[in-house]
Design an enzyme around this catalytic site. Structure first.
Site, short mmCIF file in Angstrom:
data_model
loop_
_atom_site.label_atom_id
_atom_site.label_comp_id
_atom_site.label_asym_id
_atom_site.label_seq_id
_atom_site.Cartn_x
_atom_site.Cartn_y
_atom_site.Cartn_z
N ASN A 1 -68.96 14.27 43.75
CA ASN A 1 -68.01 13.55 42.91
C ASN A 1 -67.29 12.52 43.76
OD1 ASN A 1 -68.15 14.75 40.18
ND2 ASN A 1 -67.66 16.62 41.28
N HIS B 1 -69.98 28.62 41.79
CA HIS B 1 -69.84 27.17 41.94
C HIS B 1 -68.77 26.93 43.01
CE1 HIS B 1 -69.32 23.04 39.78
NE2 HIS B 1 -68.93 22.95 41.04
N LYS C 1 -64.98 23.53 33.81
CA LYS C 1 -64.15 24.41 34.62
C LYS C 1 -62.89 24.83 33.87
CE LYS C 1 -65.83 21.88 38.64
NZ LYS C 1 -65.51 20.83 39.63
N LYS D 1 -84.82 24.05 39.10
CA LYS D 1 -84.84 25.50 38.91
C LYS D 1 -83.43 25.95 38.54
CE LYS D 1 -86.19 29.85 39.31
NZ LYS D 1 -87.10 30.44 38.28
N ILE E 1 -80.61 28.27 38.84
CA ILE E 1 -80.11 29.36 39.69
C ILE E 1 -79.27 30.26 38.78
CG2 ILE E 1 -78.81 29.97 41.76
CD1 ILE E 1 -81.29 28.25 42.28
N LYS F 1 -81.08 18.01 33.42
CA LYS F 1 -79.80 17.36 33.69
C LYS F 1 -79.93 15.85 33.54
CE LYS F 1 -77.98 20.68 37.10
NZ LYS F 1 -77.47 20.80 38.49
N GLU G 1 -70.40 19.47 45.92
CA GLU G 1 -70.48 20.68 45.10
C GLU G 1 -71.78 21.42 45.38
OE1 GLU G 1 -69.18 20.43 41.13
OE2 GLU G 1 -67.71 18.86 41.53
N ARG H 1 -64.63 10.73 43.51
CA ARG H 1 -63.29 10.49 42.96
C ARG H 1 -62.41 11.69 43.28
NH1 ARG H 1 -63.52 14.27 39.05
NH2 ARG H 1 -65.47 14.54 37.91
#
Length: 481
Positions: free
Chosen positions: A290, A208, A237, A201, A203, A158, A275, A292
């Site tokens: 997030n 989510h 999303k 890792k 998942i 990421k 999240e 915002r």
């Protein structure tokens, strides 16, 4: 007291903020670039100023935006979502100019905008995080392979400064690691001007789940229930549900407590989102925060009765949050479907063009947030989202039925949209029963496409060929990654 707000954004969210300002009797100012001069947010705002001809650069020019705000007499700036909304430098620029930034302070944005710093702060405060590394900076590829081996495949790379589904690579074996690591760094540099990457890792097939956070400037902080955002395509999303239709009350409570604790750990103020990833054994892990307002904030508004944009403004103006956690109870179930100008038959390629007909769904428990109007020409430069269709009902099953009806009723003419695709999902048995995770669309793409009926696809052989081409393209893209 805030008297005038400049909205540093465009499209649907800018229209939404204008409406909140008008509800509060606050003067509002739109900004736009040359291609956006006919956009709805320009037409409905009290004032509007062009900030450049380039379609993107104007919305990213922090200094120019602040200059316009000061020149027109605005005393606050609302960043919306996307663009500069989570940009530390922009928030600092606003603060240094003596204006109010409608969101958390710049220091919080800096800390939580870097996923490595966020992970460290969560671990330090006892919030569960996915096993992984700190930033991978100057390590050799052999060292990175050792990390992956210790974590255990599959792993996920990421971008530390990432978001919006960008800068993410899944790695299922050692021979995939080096190429994915390099491509992840390149994408991170291109989109976030920061090629810092870390590893976690993976998942497998999680749900989510995110919690809406709201906090004032005096230490009062609550959550406004959760949203299930598991229906995704390539980490983007597609459909969001509030509250999650399948988690227990005990798990909801534990996750909510953790979400508030995570926000308190950084002294969070204004609206934000914590999240989590939820595995098959009801273990949940902090993923990101997030800083915002979210695209999907409307479903939370529908089940709680709290106007989140108005609350953002009121908190920024210094109001005390007058809602206790014990008062927050979900009323029914709300579902949002993101309608985009994309051609599902061509691997979801953008489909800009002129709107020749616009007939949004109506009726009890139906809400549409959009910047569309008939004869509006969709510019090819921006995100392809056209509208957010939200429905609300007493139960999840009834909400899905209402969603199906509203999607079938909704008509947008002149461009190809994802309406038929979303309708096909709403009819799926597993979706109706709430049996889905983040792999739902990817694993059932062919089945969904085969049940996606578009009046423009009259020739059955062409439809079958389009499905095969779409599946082939998805597989090719996965191989590249």
């Amino acid at each position: 007291m805030i008297h005038k707000i400049l909205i540093a954004n465009r499209g649907e969210i800018a229209v939404r903020i204008v409406r909140a300002c008008k509800d509060l009797h606050i003067k509002n100012v739109a900004i736009y670039t040359e291609p956006d001069h006919e956009s709805l947010h320009v037409k409905v705002a009290d004032e509007a100023y062009q900030i450049g001809k380039d379609p993107i650069k104007g919305y990213l020019d922090a200094k120019r935006i602040v200059e316009v705000a000061k020149a027109c007499g605005a005393d606050a700036i609302h960043p919306g979502y996307g663009f500069l909304s989570e940009n530390y430098d922009f928030a600092k620029e606003v603060e240094d100019a003596g204006l109010i930034f409608i969101g958390p302070n710049s220091d919080i944005i800096r800390k939580m905008g870097n996923k490595n710093i966020a992970r460290f702060l969560m671990k330090k405060n006892g919030i569960p995080v996915v096993p992984g590394t700190e930033k991978l900076n100057n390590e050799t590829i052999e060292t990175i392979k050792d990390y992956a081996s210790k974590i255990g495949y599959p792993v996920i790379l990421k971008a530390s400064g990432g978001g919006g589904g960008r800068g993410i690579r899944e790695v299922w074996s050692e021979d995939e690691l080096e190429s994915n690591y390099e491509s992840c760094k390149r994408e991170a540099k291109a989109f976030f001007n920061n090629d810092e990457v870390f590893m976690e890792k993976l998942i497998e097939k999680p749900r989510h789940i995110e919690f809406q956070i709201l906090g004032d400037n005096y230490g009062n902080l609550i959550h406004l229930c959760e949203r299930d955002c598991s229906i995704q395509r390539r980490h983007q999303k597609v459909i969001e549900i509030a509250p999650c239709p399948t988690i227990s009350e005990d798990l909801r409570k534990r996750m909510g407590v953790a979400a508030v604790a995570a926000a308190k750990a950084v002294g969070y103020t204004n609206a934000g989102t914590i999240e989590f990833l939820l595995d098959d054994y009801n273990n949940f892990y902090f993923m990101e925060m997030n800083t915002r307002i979210q695209v999907e904030h409307g479903v939370t508004e529908e089940i709680t009765g709290v106007d989140l944009i108005s609350r953002q403004i009121r908190i920024a103006a210094g109001e005390i949050l007058d809602i206790e956690q014990s008062e927050v109870k979900p009323m029914g179930v709300a579902i949002e479907a993101r309608i985009t100008a994309e051609n599902v038959w061509k691997n979801f390629a953008p489909s800009p063009g002129k709107i020749t007909g616009y007939f949004p769904a109506l009726g009890p428990g139906v809400r549409v947030d959009s910047h569309l109007y008939q004869d509006y020409a969709i510019p090819p430069f921006y995100d392809s989202m056209l509208a957010k269709l939200m429905v609300k009902a007493a139960s999840y099953d009834l909400a899905v039925s209402k969603l199906e009806r509203a999607l079938d009723e909704f008509k947008i003419e002149g461009v190809i949209t994802t309406l038929p695709f979303l309708l096909a999902i709403s009819k799926r048995r597993h979706f109706r029963r709430g049996f889905f995770d983040t792999s739902y669309i990817e694993e059932r793409l062919q089945d969904i496409l085969e049940n996606t009926h578009d009046s423009r696809q009259d020739n059955k052989e062409e439809v079958i060929a389009a499905i095969a081409a779409a599946i082939k393209k998805v597989k090719a893209d996965r191989t590249k990654e």
